[in-house]
Write a protein that holds these residues in place. Structure first.
Motif, short mmCIF file in Angstrom:
data_model
loop_
_atom_site.label_atom_id
_atom_site.label_comp_id
_atom_site.label_asym_id
_atom_site.label_seq_id
_atom_site.Cartn_x
_atom_site.Cartn_y
_atom_site.Cartn_z
N SER A 204 0.85 -1.19 0.00
CA SER A 204 0.00 0.00 0.00
C SER A 204 0.89 1.23 0.00
N LEU A 205 0.42 2.29 -0.65
CA LEU A 205 1.19 3.52 -0.84
C LEU A 205 0.29 4.71 -0.53
N ILE A 206 0.88 5.75 0.05
CA ILE A 206 0.15 7.00 0.29
C ILE A 206 0.47 7.95 -0.85
N ALA A 207 -0.55 8.34 -1.59
CA ALA A 207 -0.35 9.12 -2.82
C ALA A 207 -0.74 10.58 -2.58
N ASP A 208 0.15 11.31 -1.90
CA ASP A 208 -0.13 12.73 -1.67
C ASP A 208 1.02 13.63 -2.09
N GLY A 209 2.09 13.03 -2.63
CA GLY A 209 3.24 13.81 -3.05
C GLY A 209 4.23 14.10 -1.94
N PHE A 210 3.89 13.76 -0.71
CA PHE A 210 4.76 14.02 0.45
C PHE A 210 5.30 12.73 1.05
N HIS A 211 4.41 11.80 1.32
CA HIS A 211 4.85 10.55 1.92
C HIS A 211 5.75 9.76 0.97
N ILE A 212 5.45 9.82 -0.30
CA ILE A 212 6.32 9.24 -1.32
C ILE A 212 6.46 10.27 -2.43
N PRO A 213 7.68 10.70 -2.73
CA PRO A 213 7.84 11.71 -3.79
C PRO A 213 7.48 11.16 -5.15
N GLU A 214 7.21 12.07 -6.03
CA GLU A 214 6.76 11.71 -7.38
C GLU A 214 7.70 10.73 -8.07
N ILE A 215 9.02 10.96 -7.96
CA ILE A 215 9.97 10.11 -8.67
C ILE A 215 9.93 8.68 -8.15
N LEU A 216 9.81 8.50 -6.82
CA LEU A 216 9.77 7.15 -6.26
C LEU A 216 8.46 6.47 -6.62
N PHE A 217 7.35 7.19 -6.56
CA PHE A 217 6.07 6.59 -6.91
C PHE A 217 6.10 6.11 -8.37
N SER A 218 6.65 6.93 -9.25
CA SER A 218 6.75 6.54 -10.66
C SER A 218 7.63 5.31 -10.81
N ASN A 219 8.74 5.27 -10.07
CA ASN A 219 9.62 4.11 -10.15
C ASN A 219 8.92 2.84 -9.68
N LEU A 220 8.16 2.94 -8.59
CA LEU A 220 7.46 1.77 -8.07
C LEU A 220 6.45 1.24 -9.08
N LEU A 221 5.82 2.13 -9.82
CA LEU A 221 4.89 1.69 -10.85
C LEU A 221 5.59 0.90 -11.95
N GLU A 222 6.89 1.16 -12.14
CA GLU A 222 7.65 0.42 -13.14
C GLU A 222 8.26 -0.85 -12.57
N TRP A 223 8.63 -0.82 -11.30
CA TRP A 223 9.34 -1.95 -10.69
C TRP A 223 8.42 -3.07 -10.22
N VAL A 224 7.19 -2.72 -9.84
CA VAL A 224 6.28 -3.68 -9.21
C VAL A 224 5.07 -3.91 -10.11
N ASP A 225 4.64 -5.16 -10.20
CA ASP A 225 3.42 -5.50 -10.93
C ASP A 225 2.28 -4.62 -10.43
N ILE A 226 1.60 -3.93 -11.32
CA ILE A 226 0.56 -2.98 -10.94
C ILE A 226 -0.51 -3.64 -10.07
N ASP A 227 -0.76 -4.94 -10.27
CA ASP A 227 -1.79 -5.62 -9.49
C ASP A 227 -1.41 -5.79 -8.03
N ARG A 228 -0.15 -5.51 -7.70
CA ARG A 228 0.32 -5.66 -6.32
C ARG A 228 0.40 -4.31 -5.59
N LEU A 229 -0.04 -3.24 -6.22
CA LEU A 229 0.02 -1.91 -5.62
C LEU A 229 -1.37 -1.38 -5.35
N MET A 230 -1.53 -0.68 -4.24
CA MET A 230 -2.81 -0.04 -3.93
C MET A 230 -2.56 1.23 -3.13
N VAL A 231 -3.45 2.16 -3.25
CA VAL A 231 -3.33 3.44 -2.54
C VAL A 231 -4.22 3.44 -1.31
#
Length: 313
Positions: A204-231
């Motif tokens: 699970s990820l907090i999508a507010d631009g503060f808890h995880i910066p934009e660059i890391l969130f974008s990287n996670l979308l590339e590194w991890v199967d999308i079906d394994r991510l949730m906000v």
């Protein structure tokens, strides 16, 4: 690309809303109902109100208040799909304990765990714990055998400790990238260990631009199967109230115009003051994610995870 809000959100981590604190034993059913209605009005179709680390008696009372509200008020039952217990079996190490009161953190204790689970009955859907305090994964196994899902969080577990709990049924990592110190070993750290297990874990990820910066969130979308991510929102009682200074238990929390919830010391975040609609907006406008991807992160993946469905995961 459509940036229209989805408004069908599934939020597996909500600590409070519109001035209502789910972790205050004095919170009334009327207040909990108010929060449920406000969540529904803000587009949340399903949520897990979350009770965090505190004195065991206080946690039991908060869980019981939620149970009674769900059982006695249809409008609450329609939104509150169950209860998420986050703690008290977490790391006591500064940084990893985050905003949880360190004095109330516990080592493995099956009797205390069972007290909390019995307070919630069949409404306890998710338990977050630190694998390093779960010797031989006994607590993880205890929960999984009773139909609950188990997440790792506020943890500095070794890879072996994570794998031990995974073998016992651990399936999620709670708010990856948070609940850990700002400064970590540059190579061997909890994020690297958790991501090493991306074929077995959800995140699970907090999508507010503060808890995880934009660059890391974008990287996670590339590194991890999308079906394994949730906000998740990780919303606290100040969520939905706007900028100001608010009380959260014995703590003073400052909410800025950016909707970041910071401890009065300014040293760390205290949950989040953003809503799932805010997260949807950030994903659409900052990351330029199409509606199909946002729907996976905000609706489909958490719904599937909560249902325990096999999704190649």
């Amino acid at each position: 690309m459509s940036s229209e809000p989805i408004l069908e959100y599934v939020d597996l981590q909500v600590n409070g809303y519109v001035g209502v604190d789910f972790n205050d034993p004095r919170t009334s059913q009327a207040e909990l109902l108010k929060a449920a209605v406000a969540l529904r009005n803000d587009g949340v179709q399903s949520a897990l109100p979350t009770v965090i680390t505190g004195p065991i008696e206080s946690m039991e009372t908060c869980i019981g208040n939620l149970v009674r509200t769900i059982h006695e008020h249809q409008a609450a039952a329609e939104v509150f799909a169950g209860i998420h217990i986050e703690g008290p079996f977490l790391s006591r190490v500064p940084g990893f304990i985050g905003a949880h009161p360190v004095q109330d953190a516990k080592d493995q204790d099956l009797k205390l765990l069972d007290r909390l689970c019995r307070a919630g009955g069949n409404l306890v859907r998710l338990v977050t714990l630190a694998p390093e305090v779960d010797e031989q994964a006994r607590m993880t196994r205890h929960c999984v055998e009773r139909g609950m899902r188990v997440a790792a969080g506020h943890t500095d577990a070794t890879l072996e400790q994570l794998e031990c709990c995974l073998d016992a049924g651990l399936s999620l990592f709670t708010h990856l990238g948070n609940g850990c110190p700002m400064l970590l070993d540059r190579h061997d750290n909890i994020m690297m260990r958790a991501l090493r297990l991306s074929d077995r874990l959800h995140y699970s990820l907090i999508a507010d631009g503060f808890h995880i910066p934009e660059i890391l969130f974008s990287n996670l979308l590339e590194w991890v199967d999308i079906d394994r991510l949730m906000v998740v929102s990780d919303a606290i009682s100040a969520a939905g109230l706007g900028p100001g200074v608010y009380r959260l238990g014995a703590r003073e929390v400052r909410i800025g115009s950016d909707k970041a919830a910071r401890d009065a010391s300014g040293e760390h975040f205290v949950g989040a003051a953003s809503t799932m609609r805010d997260a949807d907006y950030w994903l659409a406008h900052s990351l330029q994610l199409p509606v199909a991807v946002r729907r996976k992160l905000l609706v489909e993946n958490p719904m599937r995870y909560l249902a325990g469905q096999k999704d190649g995961a």
